[in-house]
Each structure stands twice: as structure tokens, then as C-alpha cells.
Design a protein around this motif. Structure first.
Motif, mmCIF file in Angstrom:
data_model
loop_
_atom_site.group_PDB
_atom_site.id
_atom_site.type_symbol
_atom_site.label_atom_id
_atom_site.label_comp_id
_atom_site.label_asym_id
_atom_site.label_seq_id
_atom_site.Cartn_x
_atom_site.Cartn_y
_atom_site.Cartn_z
ATOM 1 N N MET A 1 -10.721 -64.408 -6.541
ATOM 2 C CA MET A 1 -10.155 -65.262 -5.477
ATOM 3 C C MET A 1 -10.279 -64.942 -3.909
ATOM 4 S SD MET A 1 -5.811 -66.055 -5.685
ATOM 5 C CE MET A 1 -5.987 -66.196 -7.523
ATOM 6 N N LEU A 4 -12.917 -66.818 -2.820
ATOM 7 C CA LEU A 4 -12.704 -68.116 -2.465
ATOM 8 C C LEU A 4 -12.086 -68.381 -1.236
ATOM 9 C CD1 LEU A 4 -12.582 -70.998 -3.620
ATOM 10 C CD2 LEU A 4 -10.122 -70.134 -4.402
ATOM 11 N N LYS A 5 -11.210 -67.350 -0.761
ATOM 12 C CA LYS A 5 -10.760 -67.353 0.613
ATOM 13 C C LYS A 5 -11.777 -67.293 1.589
ATOM 14 C CE LYS A 5 -6.357 -67.591 -1.008
ATOM 15 N NZ LYS A 5 -5.585 -68.653 -0.768
ATOM 16 N N PHE A 8 -13.575 -70.420 1.806
ATOM 17 C CA PHE A 8 -12.986 -71.498 2.858
ATOM 18 C C PHE A 8 -12.960 -71.068 4.240
ATOM 19 C CE2 PHE A 8 -10.565 -73.328 -0.825
ATOM 20 C CZ PHE A 8 -10.564 -74.476 -0.454
ATOM 21 N N ASP A 69 -3.228 -70.373 -5.100
ATOM 22 C CA ASP A 69 -4.428 -70.294 -5.679
ATOM 23 C C ASP A 69 -5.522 -70.741 -4.950
ATOM 24 O OD1 ASP A 69 -3.447 -69.036 -7.997
ATOM 25 O OD2 ASP A 69 -2.780 -70.790 -8.922
ATOM 26 N N SER A 70 -5.476 -71.765 -3.974
ATOM 27 C CA SER A 70 -6.623 -71.840 -3.231
ATOM 28 C C SER A 70 -6.335 -72.394 -1.726
ATOM 29 C CB SER A 70 -7.293 -73.086 -3.819
ATOM 30 O OG SER A 70 -6.553 -74.145 -4.022
ATOM 31 N N ASN A 104 -0.398 -74.278 -5.409
ATOM 32 C CA ASN A 104 -0.472 -74.048 -4.170
ATOM 33 C C ASN A 104 0.805 -74.225 -3.525
ATOM 34 O OD1 ASN A 104 -3.398 -73.645 -4.135
ATOM 35 N ND2 ASN A 104 -3.650 -75.963 -3.659
ATOM 36 N N ALA A 283 -14.285 -67.060 -9.397
ATOM 37 C CA ALA A 283 -12.971 -67.657 -8.907
ATOM 38 C C ALA A 283 -13.116 -69.067 -9.854
ATOM 39 C CB ALA A 283 -13.107 -67.963 -7.476
ATOM 40 N N ILE A 285 -11.877 -72.684 -9.430
ATOM 41 C CA ILE A 285 -11.165 -73.633 -8.322
ATOM 42 C C ILE A 285 -11.228 -74.962 -8.914
ATOM 43 C CG2 ILE A 285 -11.923 -71.949 -6.514
ATOM 44 C CD1 ILE A 285 -14.148 -73.868 -6.239
ATOM 45 N N LEU A 289 -11.633 -78.773 -4.493
ATOM 46 C CA LEU A 289 -12.041 -77.522 -3.756
ATOM 47 C C LEU A 289 -13.414 -77.298 -3.832
ATOM 48 C CD1 LEU A 289 -8.858 -75.330 -4.075
ATOM 49 C CD2 LEU A 289 -9.318 -76.990 -2.587
#
Length: 705
Positions: A1, A4-5, A8, A69-70, A104, A283, A285, A289
Motif C-alpha cells: 500500500m 501505491l501512495k 500516486f 485504501d487508495s 476510501n 498492492a 487497487i 486507480l
């Protein structure tokens, strides 16, 4: 995760659309505006608030400080004068937004993110400008089924000598949604793979109600998993599962509990022993996303393989092939008739050839420049955008109807128009040839022939001057056959001598014109529905009646002409709006046709995630090449059998009317127009096929899946 951040963050930096500075920014998904609230003016010790207000389109949302979560929280970067500092965002209570088995935390509708400004005695307004100038650069991620990183730059001048209270209600409402602090002792205990939470001091009015739980630290709990809560007298307790991909073990866990717009915040220390952190799993997603990440991470496949010279060469070849398109043939036929009238006029031929070439090249440069300018202004446009307008389609249909009626012998411009206008062609053959080139481009530009797709996609990413060179090359290629014929006397000598055949040939050329009108009416039907196509047909018939009426003589011309003009005006008033109307969704969305399903953002990734390969047909009703491929190669029995054998999902993206999502998807593939045919495989780059499809080419690509 955590990865993933990071992705982003990279996505937001790489793909966020920049906007000019101002007090507000409007995109297709939100309207963001910088607001201020200073009821006592701006001075040391006074309360000054500024904030970014985001108004979301229906079903779209942005994120809280812990996105869940995202996603990513909205980020604000302030530029303030000396003596003024900005505090943290006073985050209003969020809502929980489920996405499949994930969840989210964010905002829908309208949200204001207030920020307090601290004004110290060191703040000294300028003598020439006494206002407090507030500059903000904001980044936000807005999501629905797809996720779009956006940004805006804002400038706002807050008067220092007078109050600013016009936005007081908005700030009061936002501050009322702030969670209230709890001073009572509260607990968070780690118990194996779960947290046990205990909260006291909540108002009696919420006792017994179900509360929402919002931790401010990300990547600790399983946001979308079920959890339990109960009341024991005036104590609220909850058991919340820890995340299997937990990345943090905080000593304190600030969180908010809320019911509706009322919330309470506490920051208890964590007791117990955190489980050991596990290695980060890949991750998981949502497809939306994944779509956003893929669009940012993957370079356009075609663009890196081209140089400017190669793009110009392909554009030249594409322009040559445009002359074979059915939509161009009627215009060229008119020029052929002109050749036969003056077979011995070598100089006239050459001048006409140069003028026609100038008309074609200038038109391509104008269309290309207009598209580049609109795209620079934030419009999502691609090549052929002019035929995405029902008004343009209707005007072209009317023009070709007039030309067809003229060729069929219903009227002569010399008797229908004033002599000064009717003689214009004879007096100005150069301008007539130039306008013929303009007309050819107007109808031919959407027919993206072979070799043009990659060149146009490449051109859009170039500086304006280099991009216009590519567009100009298309024009030179399209005009080259007629230009060469006009400068080679042997061509004129090959033409038959003038005679009765010319009248037959002229009337014969009316039928390609009417066929083009039929095609344009069909295109309009795809854009505005059956009512729009029917309205256009009625208006074309009424226009033909007007033209016929003015060919009459004497009093009949006056009476019948007046009645026909009045009829046309009444029909245009009553039925004209049907041409530009947006038909019901079922008429504009590409409906399922046999094995084909409508394309939509994120759909490709959903299918790939299930292990199914995908074939996408990017098409439009006004694209002749698209329709040819659809009726031939894409309808071939062997091709369909191979697709079925490999369990390939078939999606059709209909670009007949403007669709920014399809424009963006084409841009990701290095294209700016249709047709485009793409195979997608899980874990592999897309396979982009040629514009004019062959059966063997498609079957060969299927065999590689």
C-alpha cells in the motif's frame, strides 16, 4: 500500500493539468475556488481564514487527510508575504466511500478546506498595494470510476483595511463540521491482529447510535473490512481489524468518530504490542486507480519510434492516400470537369493547381493550429474534431446538397444568383481553386488514412512550429496528385475532347454528392439520434424546394419562392433544435452489438485483471476507414473465430461525438484520431495495429496473445 501512495504522488506530479492563476479553476470534474474570510480585516491578532472550496460533479470525490485504501489527500502550498504564515488544513469530517472490498475517506458534493492565517506584527502591507496577496498552488486527485490528478494555481487579494465576510456562511458551515476535541481519557489497545478502541465523554445525544471510525494515520487498519462496535452505558467500544499490509506502528493513534456532520477527535496512546510488520504484498487497487496509474506510467507506444522527418514522410503518404477516400472523390471530380473545359490552357492549369494546393495546405494548417490552441487551453480534442459537431455536419450536408442539385441540372448559379456573384468563378478562377481545396479538406480531414495516425499523435506532442510542419505535410500529400497533373501537359492531352459527354459526366457526378449527403445524415443520426437525422432530411428537402422555386419565372417565382422560404424558416425554427440535441444515453452510448461491448474508462483493466485479453476498436461514424474495416476485416469469420478461441473481450469506443475519456485513451496510445485498433494483454504493452486492417494482420496479432 505504501508503494501505491508513492505511485500516486508520482502520478500527480507527472500528469496533473496546470491551470492559469486566478481565484477559481474549473475542470470537467470539479470547480475549485480560493475563498477568504476576514470579518475584522487583516491585522496582527485578527482572525483570518482562507480555504479551497471544491465543488464536485455528481459521483466524483476527493480525499481526506487519510485517503484510506487508495488515493491522495488534497495538498495546499501557500505563498504568503513576510509576517503571514499558514496553519494546517482544518479538515471537515469525511465520508466513507466503499470501492469493492476496499474503502476510501473523502468528500463528495461541495467541501471547503479552511486554513487559518497567522498575521504577526512583522506584516507590513505595501504602500502601493495594501491588500494581502494570497497565492496557492493546490493538487487534488478526483475519482469516480477513473481517477484524474488535477492542480490549480490561485491568487486572491484580501483587503487589509476593510472586512471580508461575504464567504462567512461557507466558512461557518465548514468549521461547524470540524470534529470537536475530547478531553476524556480514551484507549487504543493492540490485541493480536486487531485494535480494541474505547471512547468516553461522547454527548448523551449520540449514545446508542452507530458511529463511523476515521483513523488519521494511514495504512494501519483494514479500511474496507467489517468491524464491530457497541455501547456499554456511556462508553463506546469498537474492534477494528489491522491491515495485512500494515506499514506503521504508531505510538499514538489520533482518530475521529462521527455520526453525520457531528464528530469528535481524540489522540490516545496505543498500548499493547504491535505485530511484526510483514513484507509488503503487491498492492490490490481498484481498476479505476489502475487506469490512472497505467496512463501516467506508460509512454505513448508510437511516439518514441518517430522522428520529425519520418512523421512528415508518413503524413505526406497519408495525405496521398486521402485522395482515394470516397468523401474526397466528388470534389476531385469537379476539378476534372474543369480540366476538360480548358484542356489547352497550360498556364491556367498550373495556376489552378498551385491555388488548389494552397487551399489544401492552408486549411490543414488552420485545422491543426486550431486543435493545438484548443488543446493548450485544456480542451480534450483529437483530429477530426470538426465532424464531432452536429452543426458542422448539417452545414456540410446542406453544401453538398446544393452542389449536387447544381450538377444534376436543377439550377445554374448564373441564373440563380445575382450576376455579380454568379460571375465570380469566371472572374476569379484562382480563388475558386483555392476554395475547392478548402472544401476538400473540410470533408477529408477525418478520414485518417494509413501512416497518418502515428504522425498526428506524434505531432500533438511537438512544439507548435514542428507540429504544423506535420499538418502541412498532410496537405501537400493530399494536393500532390492534382498539382502534378496541372503541371504535366501530357495529362491534359489524355483527356477526351469537350462534347456532349461532359453534360452526362457532370450529372453523373451529382450522385457521389448525394451519396455523401446520405453519409452525413447517417453520421448526424449517430450523434443526435433518429429525430436529428429526420429533422436534417426535412430541412434539406425544404432547402431544395427553395432552390427550385427560385428557378421559376414571373409571378410564380415570387409567390412560390416566398412560400418556400417561409416554410423553410418555420421548419428550421421548429425542427432545428433536434439537430443539435443530445439524444438519450442509450442512443449515444455504444450499445452492445453481438460480441462487442461499449468501452468505458477502467473497463480494460477490469477485464485484464480477470486474465482475459482485450481488443478495442476506437471508431466514429464519420470515419469512412472505420466503417470499411468494420464491414470487412472485423466481420471476417476467421477473425471472429480466432477471437472467440482466445476468449478475447471485444470493446468498441465510439468517438462520433466528443468524448474526453476516449480522447485521453487515444493520447495514451500516441494517437489523435480514429481508427485505432489495440490488443491488450496482462503484463505486456498494448499492440497497436494499422489503420486499414488486414485479416492476416489481425490473426497474426491474435496468435501472439
Amino acid at each position: 500500500m505504501k508503494s501505491l501512495k508513492v505511485l500516486f504522488a508520482a502520478l500527480a506530479l507527472c500528469t496533473g493539468a496546470a491551470h492559469a492563476a486566478g481565484a477559481s479553476v474549473t475542470t470537467e470534474h470539479v470547480r475549485a475556488e480560493l475563498l477568504a474570510h476576514a470579518p475584522d480585516g487583516v491585522a496582527a491578532g485578527k482572525t483570518v481564514w482562507v480555504g479551497l472550496q471544491i465543488k464536485h460533479q455528481p459521483e466524483w470525490h476527493t480525499y481526506w487527510k487519510n485517503a484510506g485504501d487508495s488515493g491522495l489527500p488534497t495538498q495546499l502550498q501557500w505563498t504568503l508575504p513576510a509576517g503571514v504564515t499558514a496553519g494546517d488544513i482544518a479538515w471537515p469530517i469525511p465520508v466513507k466511500i466503499p470501492i469493492g472490498n476496499l474503502a476510501n475517506y473523502g468528500y463528495e458534493g461541495t467541501v471547503l478546506l479552511p486554513v487559518p492565517l497567522t498575521v504577526s506584527p512583522d506584516f507590513k502591507p505595501s504602500v502601493l498595494k495594501s491588500d494581502l496577496e494570497v497565492k496557492l498552488k493546490a493538487n487534488w486527485l478526483v475519482c469516480r470510476k477513473e481517477c484524474i490528478p488535477e492542480e490549480g494555481e490561485f491568487v486572491l487579494n484580501v483587503p487589509t483595511k476593510s472586512s471580508t465576510a461575504v464567504n462567512g456562511a461557507a466558512f461557518d458551515a465548514a468549521l461547524a463540521k470540524q470534529p470537536k476535541p475530547l478531553s476524556t481519557p480514551n484507549e487504543v489497545v493492540v490485541d493480536g491482529q486487531q485494535l480494541k478502541v474505547k471512547v468516553t465523554g461522547l454527548p448523551d445525544a449520540v449514545r446508542g447510535k452507530q458511529l463511523e471510525f476515521f483513523p488519521e494515520v494511514a495504512e494501519v487498519i483494514e479500511t474496507g473490512a467489517p468491524w464491530t462496535q457497541e455501547w456499554k452505558a456511556n462508553v463506546w467500544t469498537a474492534v477494528v481489524p489491522l491491515s495485512a499490509q500494515r506499514s506503521q506502528s504508531p505510538a499514538a493513534l489520533p482518530f475521529v468518530v462521527a455520526v453525520g456532520d457531528n464528530g469528535w477527535r481524540t489522540e490516545p496512546k496505543v498500548t499493547g504490542t504491535w505485530p511484526a510488520l510483514t513484507a509488503a504484498a503487491p498492492a490490490q487497487i481498484s481498476p479505476a486507480l489502475a487506469e490512472a496509474l497505467r496512463s501516467a506510467a506508460q509512454p505513448a507506444p508510437a511516439a518514441p519510434s518517430l522522428t520529425l522527418g519520418l512523421a512528415m514522410l508518413f503524413a505526406l503518404l497519408g495525405g496521398l492516400i486521402l485522395n482515394l477516400m470516397p468523401c474526397v472523390f466528388p470534389v476531385l471530380a469537379i476539378k476534372v470537369v474543369g480540366f476538360t473545359k480548358h484542356a489547352d490552357d497550360t498556364r491556367g492549369h498550373r495556376v489552378a493547381g498551385l491555388s488548389y494546393t494552397a487551399g489544401v495546405v492552408v486549411s490543414f494548417l488552420a485545422l491543426g493550429g486550431l486543435m493545438l490552441a484548443l488543446r493548450a487551453g485544456g480542451e480534450q480534442l483529437g483530429w477530426g474534431f470538426q465532424l464531432q459537431s452536429p452543426v458542422v455536419i448539417a452545414l456540410l450536408a446542406a453544401l453538398f446538397t446544393v452542389i449536387g442539385l447544381n450538377l444534376a441540372g436543377l439550377f445554374e448559379f448564373g441564373t440563380f444568383l445575382p450576376s455579380a456573384v454568379a460571375g465570380y468563378e469566371a472572374r476569379h478562377p484562382v480563388m475558386n481553386a483555392f476554395l475547392s481545396g478548402v472544401l476538400a479538406v473540410a470533408i477529408a480531414s477525418p478520414c485518417t488514412a494509413p501512416f497518418m495516425g502515428a504522425s498526428l499523435g506524434f505531432a500533438i506532442g511537438l512544439p507548435a512550429v514542428e507540429a504544423l510542419l506535420v499538418f502541412g505535410s498532410i496537405g501537400i500529400g493530399m494536393a500532390l496528385p492534382y498539382l502534378a497533373a496541372s503541371w504535366v501537359p501530357a495529362v491534359a492531352r489524355l483527356l477526351p475532347r469537350p462534347g456532349a459527354w461532359m453534360d452526362v459526366f457532370r450529372k453523373l457526378m451529382a450522385f457521389p454528392m448525394f451519396a455523401t449527403v446520405a453519409w452525413l445524415v447517417w453520421v448526424l443520426g449517430q450523434q443526435a439520434g433518429i429525430d436529428g437525422a429526420g429533422a436534417l432530411l426535412v430541412l434539406l428537402v425544404a432547402m431544395a424546394m427553395v432552390i427550385w422555386a427560385f428557378t421559376l419565372q414571373g409571378r410564380g417565382r415570387t409567390v412560390v419562392g416566398a412560400l418556400s422560404v417561409a416554410t423553410l424558416a418555420a421548419l428550421a425554427w421548429g425542427m432545428g433544435p433536434s439537430i443539435t440535441q443530445q439524444p438519450p444515453a442509450k442512443a449515444t452510448t455504444a450499445a452492445a452489438q453481438g460480441p462487442w461491448q461499449p468501452w468505458e474508462p477502467g473497463r480494460v483493466d477490469q477485464l485484464l485483471a480477470s486474465g482475459q485479453p482485450v481488443f478495442v476498436d476506437f471508431t466514429a461514424a464519420w470515419c469512412v476507414t472505420c466503417q470499411y474495416n468494420k464491414k470487412t476485416t472485423l466481420a471476417d469469420g476467421a477473425v471472429l473465430a480466432d477471437l472467440t478461441g482466445k476468449n478475447v473481450a471485444l470493446l468498441r469506443a465510439d468517438w462520433t461525438r466528443r468524448d474526453p475519456a476516449i480522447t485521453a485513451a487515444l493520447a495514451q496510445l500516441g494517437r489523435s484520431g480514429v481508427p485505432v485498433y489495440v490488443f491488450y494483454r496482462k503484463g505486456a504493452p498494448p499492440i497497436v495495429l494499422s489503420e486499414v486492417l488486414g485479416v492476416e494482420e489481425v490473426r497474426s496479432a491474435i496468435a501472439k496473445l
